[in-house]
Design a protein around this motif. Structure first.
Motif, short mmCIF file in Angstrom:
data_model
loop_
_atom_site.label_atom_id
_atom_site.label_comp_id
_atom_site.label_asym_id
_atom_site.label_seq_id
_atom_site.Cartn_x
_atom_site.Cartn_y
_atom_site.Cartn_z
N UNK A 301 37.27 -60.17 18.28
CA UNK A 301 36.40 -61.82 18.05
C UNK A 301 37.26 -61.66 16.73
N UNK A 302 37.39 -61.21 15.55
CA UNK A 302 38.19 -62.12 13.84
C UNK A 302 38.96 -63.13 15.04
N UNK A 303 39.57 -63.01 15.23
CA UNK A 303 41.19 -63.54 15.40
C UNK A 303 40.85 -64.78 16.60
N UNK A 304 39.32 -65.03 17.52
CA UNK A 304 38.85 -65.86 17.80
C UNK A 304 38.05 -66.77 17.20
N UNK A 305 37.71 -66.46 16.84
CA UNK A 305 37.33 -66.96 15.27
C UNK A 305 38.10 -67.57 14.40
N UNK A 306 39.42 -68.03 14.69
CA UNK A 306 40.20 -68.99 13.25
C UNK A 306 40.75 -69.95 14.64
N UNK A 307 40.27 -70.03 15.88
CA UNK A 307 40.83 -70.71 16.88
C UNK A 307 39.85 -72.00 16.98
N UNK A 308 39.79 -73.59 16.21
CA UNK A 308 39.10 -74.46 15.93
C UNK A 308 38.09 -74.49 17.56
N UNK A 309 37.70 -75.07 16.85
CA UNK A 309 36.09 -75.42 18.17
C UNK A 309 36.29 -74.09 19.00
N UNK A 310 36.46 -73.00 18.87
CA UNK A 310 35.88 -71.90 19.52
C UNK A 310 34.41 -71.76 19.53
N UNK A 311 34.26 -71.38 20.29
CA UNK A 311 32.68 -71.00 19.98
C UNK A 311 32.08 -69.53 20.97
N UNK A 312 32.41 -69.04 20.31
CA UNK A 312 32.13 -67.01 21.04
C UNK A 312 30.01 -67.43 21.68
N UNK A 313 30.12 -66.22 22.38
CA UNK A 313 28.99 -65.87 23.12
C UNK A 313 28.69 -64.40 22.94
N UNK A 314 29.52 -63.67 22.62
CA UNK A 314 28.68 -62.68 21.78
C UNK A 314 28.76 -61.60 20.64
N UNK A 315 27.52 -61.39 20.95
CA UNK A 315 27.27 -60.57 19.59
C UNK A 315 28.29 -60.22 18.67
N UNK A 316 28.18 -60.58 17.41
CA UNK A 316 29.60 -60.61 16.53
C UNK A 316 29.41 -58.41 16.26
#
Length: 382
Positions: A301-316
């Protein structure tokens, strides 16, 4: 067996970054070898002295192992081919009246939708949908409003396959039981990924897969029915082996245990392979398995937050989620993302009925190299 052995015993992980365990897991070599060994043993002649008896012993040993893994009694466990069988046992074991209702969530798998959809047309029942939101208090308040005197059963996921959210299962169960309504939990995305304890959950029914996080052979799974609820469900599909005794003119007494819902010829070798997979996890230690999935998922999750334009749908917060992480990326479709990553030997899953969401499921064989390949592939799309 150690955690590190799982990757070594799973050949596909040497070629692909495999993030599809919540759909179809790869299988460890010891599990396949054990399954093949028993299939060859049975093939020597199922009617030969000692062979069928040994196969049944292995089958019943798997039932005991499944029960132990979820803090249940063996008499409460049905061994089947998938999660949907358990859902059907409940759905077809109720004497429906037009106007009865069932509560699902709005993010259920087709296996926990299609069965109930058919009952809308067949019996005239009503479906009510709980909206899955990250605010648990809001969700529980909404759930109370959906329940009424015509609610016959609640059938809802333990872990949401579209967001990876871990639903407040015990709270939902307590509310439903307070209104006299039984609860069926779909554990397909939970069993093997997060702790599953039947006494703590206190649900009436729990359906689960062996071929996902357990990494057991395809076509393995099961169904838990709490002992006092076995007579509540009217068996709709039964046959030879469901009975305690019968006569030749219509007399029939069913088994008292959950095995009354099993019948006919079974694939015993695959079910014994299911037991072998459980042996592996027991040897490693469930706490180590759950801890690794939690830690790796947090890092993902931490690594995906650094991808521009990516939106997480999973609770942090991992305590509110699981080994499933879903996201969307800019204006890319899920099919585009999947194909792009597949070219880089990264396997993920697009979610049906939505053109943008991708599901990544983590397991103990995933490592930093897999994470780098996933994130690197996503960054290359920008």
């Amino acid at each position: 067996m150690q955690l590190s052995d799982v990757r070594r015993h799973t050949p596909i992980t040497q070629e692909y970054a495999y993030f599809q365990s919540s759909g179809f897991s790869p299988k460890m070599e010891p599990v396949i070898e054990e399954t093949n060994r028993w299939a060859q043993f049975q093939n020597a002649g199922g009617a030969a002295p000692g062979i069928h008896e040994k196969m049944l012993e292995g089958f019943e040993a798997t039932r005991e192992k499944v029960a132990q893994s979820m803090n249940a009694d063996a008499d409460e466990i049905v061994l089947g081919e998938n999660t949907t069988i358990g859902i059907n046992i409940v759905a077809n074991g109720i004497n429906w009246q037009a106007g009865d209702n069932v509560i699902l969530s709005d993010k259920e798998h087709p296996g926990n939708r299609i069965t109930w959809y058919s009952h809308v047309h067949r019996y005239g029942i009503e479906l009510r949908f709980l909206e899955v939101v990250h605010d648990e208090e809001q969700m529980l308040e909404q759930f109370e409003l959906l329940l009424d005197a015509r609610t016959r059963v609640v059938s809802i996921s333990h872990v949401c396959r579209r967001t990876g959210q871990r639903l407040p299962a015990r709270a939902l169960v307590d509310i439903a039981h307070g209104r006299g309504v039984p609860v069926l939990l779909d554990g397909a995305q939970a069993y093997g990924a997060v702790p599953v304890d039947m006494r703590e959950l206190d649900c009436d029914f729990y359906a689960f897969s062996g071929h996902k996080y357990i990494m057991a052979p395809q076509g393995t799974g099961g169904f838990y029915v709490r002992q006092d609820m076995i007579p509540w469900v009217q068996p709709s599909w039964i046959g030879s082996h469901s009975q305690k005794d019968f006569d030749l003119v219509g007399g029939l007494t069913l088994l008292d245990e959950a095995k009354r819902f099993e019948f006919g010829t079974r694939n015993l070798a695959d079910q014994i392979g299911f037991g072998k997979a459980l042996d592996c996890w027991e040897e490693i230690g469930w706490e180590k398995v759950f801890a690794y999935i939690a830690d790796f998922t947090d890092r993902l999750k931490a690594a995906l937050r650094d991808v521009p334009g990516l939106r997480l749908h999973t609770p942090p917060a991992y305590g509110k989620s699981s080994g499933i992480v879903t996201f969307s990326l800019g204006n890319y479709t899920s099919a585009q993302i999947q194909e792009h990553l597949k070219e880089r030997k990264v396997l993920v899953a697009p979610l049906e009925l939505d053109g943008s969401m991708i599901r990544v499921s983590t397991h103990v064989f995933n490592n930093e190299s897999d994470l780098e390949r996933l994130v690197g592939g996503l960054l290359a799309m920008k």
